[in-house]
Design an enzyme around this catalytic site. Structure first.
Site, mmCIF file in Angstrom:
data_model
loop_
_atom_site.group_PDB
_atom_site.id
_atom_site.type_symbol
_atom_site.label_atom_id
_atom_site.label_comp_id
_atom_site.label_asym_id
_atom_site.label_seq_id
_atom_site.Cartn_x
_atom_site.Cartn_y
_atom_site.Cartn_z
ATOM 1 N N SER B 31 60.999 45.435 69.762
ATOM 2 C CA SER B 31 61.237 45.138 71.219
ATOM 3 C C SER B 31 61.462 43.770 71.598
ATOM 4 C CB SER B 31 59.891 45.482 71.912
ATOM 5 O OG SER B 31 59.959 45.296 73.269
ATOM 6 N N SER B 80 60.687 32.116 75.240
ATOM 7 C CA SER B 80 59.784 32.365 76.475
ATOM 8 C C SER B 80 60.749 32.957 77.181
ATOM 9 C CB SER B 80 59.064 31.093 76.830
ATOM 10 O OG SER B 80 58.819 31.486 78.277
ATOM 11 N N ASN B 137 53.173 47.432 75.468
ATOM 12 C CA ASN B 137 53.120 46.122 75.041
ATOM 13 C C ASN B 137 52.137 45.378 76.027
ATOM 14 O OD1 ASN B 137 53.695 43.429 74.933
ATOM 15 N ND2 ASN B 137 55.542 43.242 75.542
ATOM 16 N N CYS B 140 51.545 41.181 77.263
ATOM 17 C CA CYS B 140 52.008 40.365 78.438
ATOM 18 C C CYS B 140 50.883 40.102 79.310
ATOM 19 C CB CYS B 140 53.001 41.406 78.915
ATOM 20 S SG CYS B 140 52.103 43.019 79.732
ATOM 21 N N LYS B 177 51.110 47.953 71.039
ATOM 22 C CA LYS B 177 51.402 46.779 70.489
ATOM 23 C C LYS B 177 50.489 45.771 70.631
ATOM 24 C CE LYS B 177 55.554 44.063 69.355
ATOM 25 N NZ LYS B 177 56.860 43.735 69.665
#
EC number: 1.3.-.-
Lengths: 327, 327
Positions: B31, B80, B137, B140, B177
């Site tokens: 990803s 980033s 994910n 984050c 993840k």
């Protein structure tokens, strides 16, 4: 195409000039159309270096790669792996194609840090892994349109193929090539051969007229039907502004740091006005490197303008701890 | 991309599974490192790999962060990006159909600021064509936890996983993840598994920082960023090893600096049933297909007839005789 990790992205115009806030299309009618994609997909492979020669402060490499040379169009670039198969430098170095012919293409390498120095030190017979041709070519103007080419530093190399192509199609071509000093001028002879008038500028006066390219560009832009530019961002911003102010369409090949060159890393973005009039972070590699000069928001490069599509969704992410995200 | 192994090496059954769903290859993209796949189409057959793991998608389009977004680091890079992407609507309208029409499996990475965001995203993916499963994910930003990430906290991780598992298509395996930036990754892994995760993706990037010695400021616009590439491989491998040792029945999608088939083999031996190839794609856009071939060859050379037999093999008892088991 900037290729090391130290590129400057905040636009500062020369000598204290400041870019006004972006005025995409303001009171000037429609913006230039976005550059269409290339006709051919890129290929990846190992290629042999067949020529290397110093060109002032740079090194020109000639590489045997018929599949790239035969499909490349002016404005496109290639991306080199550097340092060999076990290199600790993982990111590709993207460099504009300077010329093609007889199954070969050439690039002008500016050796600035370890990766570009490795590349510039390749000798005939060495092999390099290269992907190309990449990016969108310079769109060609309608027949008979006089063109002005503006190159800064080694960015001038990206205009050589275009100049020749325009001349072969019967266009009048003028060119302005500038650099900080004589050693950093590039492709002067190649462009002088296809362009008239042809003007050289250096900041320190060591060659040609003393000063920036913007002086001669301001004088010549009125006679041009289209402007093409490649070079540092501040130069592109100034040239695009001069063209737009005179109602002349411009195409700029931008310089942004790229990690991959093929469109997957999302690092080489800059704010660009899209076909729908809304601004987005566009990739320099696959959406560019050639953009209509009046679509690039040069003054906002290195920032996150609030009106960008999706900028509103970033508010929640503005914590120092954003990290570890899958990019 | 389908070259057979050397004639003296027996062919290896490379079928793998993602949470029980069979895939033709244990090699997937990672990803954030292959966008939504289509940019890699010129370089290898996307149907030959296990799946394209998409860039993390959120409910709304996101512009991503201001540049600079990346810096090269020794055997790696720091980024980033800020999850630039089209949002779930764009994913469903443009990206997933493109993949599905070509028979390419997609493993959709989802990200959000709130638990409900993840659940809604999983729900929206029900019935979407070509979707193999969902990678959650949870690395984050989590504004609810004041900048911490879900995956730093077993309870927060479990809440997201449970919500996604509840909302998702029952046919879609759900992988969590994980971030390596925790004291005890096993506790987070166990919480995710207990909450219904069908597998675990390990690892996400490590939080890092690069300072420009010239400007004497952080290089990245986002200040900190995620470190990836071969530099983090031993950390990733350690995480896979620890989690497989503790939870041998939980499938693992291993990732972190995989550049060659032998790198992938290490992850398989540590307990990963499949692997993702991320940053290596920036260096070599055909890396996933190449690594599949190299892994198959490496397994064959070591006497494995099936990939599945090698999963976790490095955990065998010291007195176990490798040569007596696979020949």
């Amino acid at each position: 195409m900037s290729e090391e990790d130290s590129g400057t992205r905040v636009v500062q115009l020369p000598s204290g000039e400041r870019l006004l806030p972006p005025v995409p299309g303001a009171a000037r009618g429609p913006l230039g159309a976005p550059a269409p994609p290339a006709a051919h997909p890129p290929v990846q492979g190992v290629a042999v270096v067949v020529g290397s020669r110093p060109v002032s402060a740079y090194t020109e490499l000639t590489i045997e790669a018929p599949d790239i040379a035969e499909t490349a169009a002016p404005g496109q670039f290639v991306a080199f792996a550097v340092g060999g198969p076990t290199s600790a430098m993982l990111l590709r170095r993207s460099i504009a194609i300077a010329g093609v012919g007889e199954g070969r293409f050439s690039v002008v390498v500016s050796a600035r840090a370890a990766g570009s120095t490795w590349l510039a030190s390749r000798r005939p017979g060495d092999e390099v892994d290269v992907v190309g041709p990449l990016g969108r070519p310079f769109p060609l103007p309608p027949p008979g349109t006089p063109a002005l080419l503006v190159g800064g530093g080694y960015g001038a190399a990206a205009l050589v193929g275009l100049g020749g192509l325009l001349r072969s199609r019967g266009h009048e071509v003028a060119a302005v090539v500038g650099a900080g000093d004589e050693a950093r001028l590039c492709s002067v002879e190649d462009l002088a051969a296809v362009a008239a008038p042809f003007v050289v500028t250096t900041d320190d006066g060591s060659a040609g007229r003393t000063g920036r390219v913007t002086g001669p560009v301001a004088e010549l832009v009125g006679g041009a039907g289209v402007v093409y530019a490649c070079g540092p961002m501040p130069m592109l911003a100034a040239v695009a502004r001069l063209a737009t102010d005179r109602g002349v369409p411009s195409w700029v090949a931008v310089e942004e740091s790229m990690a991959c060159g093929v469109g997957v890393c999302m690092t080489c973005v800059l704010p660009v006005v899209g076909a729908d009039g809304r601004s987005r972070f566009a990739r320099s590699c696959t959406d560019g490197p050639v953009f209509a000069g009046d679509r690039v928001r040069f003054g906002d490069v290195g920032t996150l303008p609030a009106d960008l599509v999706g900028a509103d969704a970033m508010v929640l992410a503005h914590t120092p701890a954003e990290e570890g995200e899958t990019p | 991309m389908t070259t057979l192994p050397e004639v003296d090496v027996p062919s290896v059954d490379m079928q793998a599974s993602i949470g029980g769903v069979p895939v033709v290859s244990p090699v997937l993209t990672a990803s954030g490192c292959s966008s939504f796949g289509r940019e890699l189409d010129p370089f290898f057959d996307l149907t030959s790999i296990g799946a394209v793991v998409t860039k993390s998608v959120q409910l709304r389009p996101r512009s991503g962060r201001a540049t600079p977004r990346m810096a090269e680091t020794p055997s790696g890079m720091i980024n980033s990006i800020g999850l630039q992407g089209p949002g779930i609507d764009g994913l469903l309208a443009d990206e997933l159909p493109w993949l599905a029409e070509r028979g390419v499996r997609s493993f959709v990475s989802i990200a959000g600021a709130r638990t409900e965001d993840f659940a809604e995203l999983a729900s929206r993916l029900r019935g979407a064509p070509g979707v193999l499963g969902i990678e959650v994910n949870i690395s984050c930003p989590n504004v609810e936890s004041r900048g911490e990430v879900f995956a730093c906290n077993p309870d927060a991780s479990a809440a997201v996983v449970a919500a996604v598992r509840e909302a998702a298509d029952p046919a879609h395996p759900v992988y969590a993840k994980l971030t390596p930036d925790v004291t005890d990754i096993v506790s987070v892994a166990r919480a995710c598994a207990d909450a219904g995760a069908n597998g675990l993706s390990m690892i996400n990037t490590l939080l890092g920082l690069v300072i420009d010695p010239d400007t004497m400021r952080p290089v990245l616009g986002g200040v900190t960023g995620g470190l990836s590439g071969p530099a983090i491989r031993p950390v990733a491998l350690r995480c896979v090893w620890q989690v497989h040792a503790a939870l041998p029945n939980v499938p693992i999608l291993g990732m972190g600096g995989i550049r060659t088939g032998l790198d992938a083999l290490q992850f398989v031996l540590a307990g990963a049933g499949a692997v993702s190839v991320g940053t290596a794609v920036f260096n070599d856009p055909s890396a996933p297909a190449r690594i599949h071939e190299e892994l198959a060859e490496a397994l064959g050379e070591r006497g494995f007839g099936r990939l599945a037999d090698a999963v976790g093999y490095a955990h065998r008892a010291p007195d176990e005789d490798p040569s007596g088991r696979h020949r």
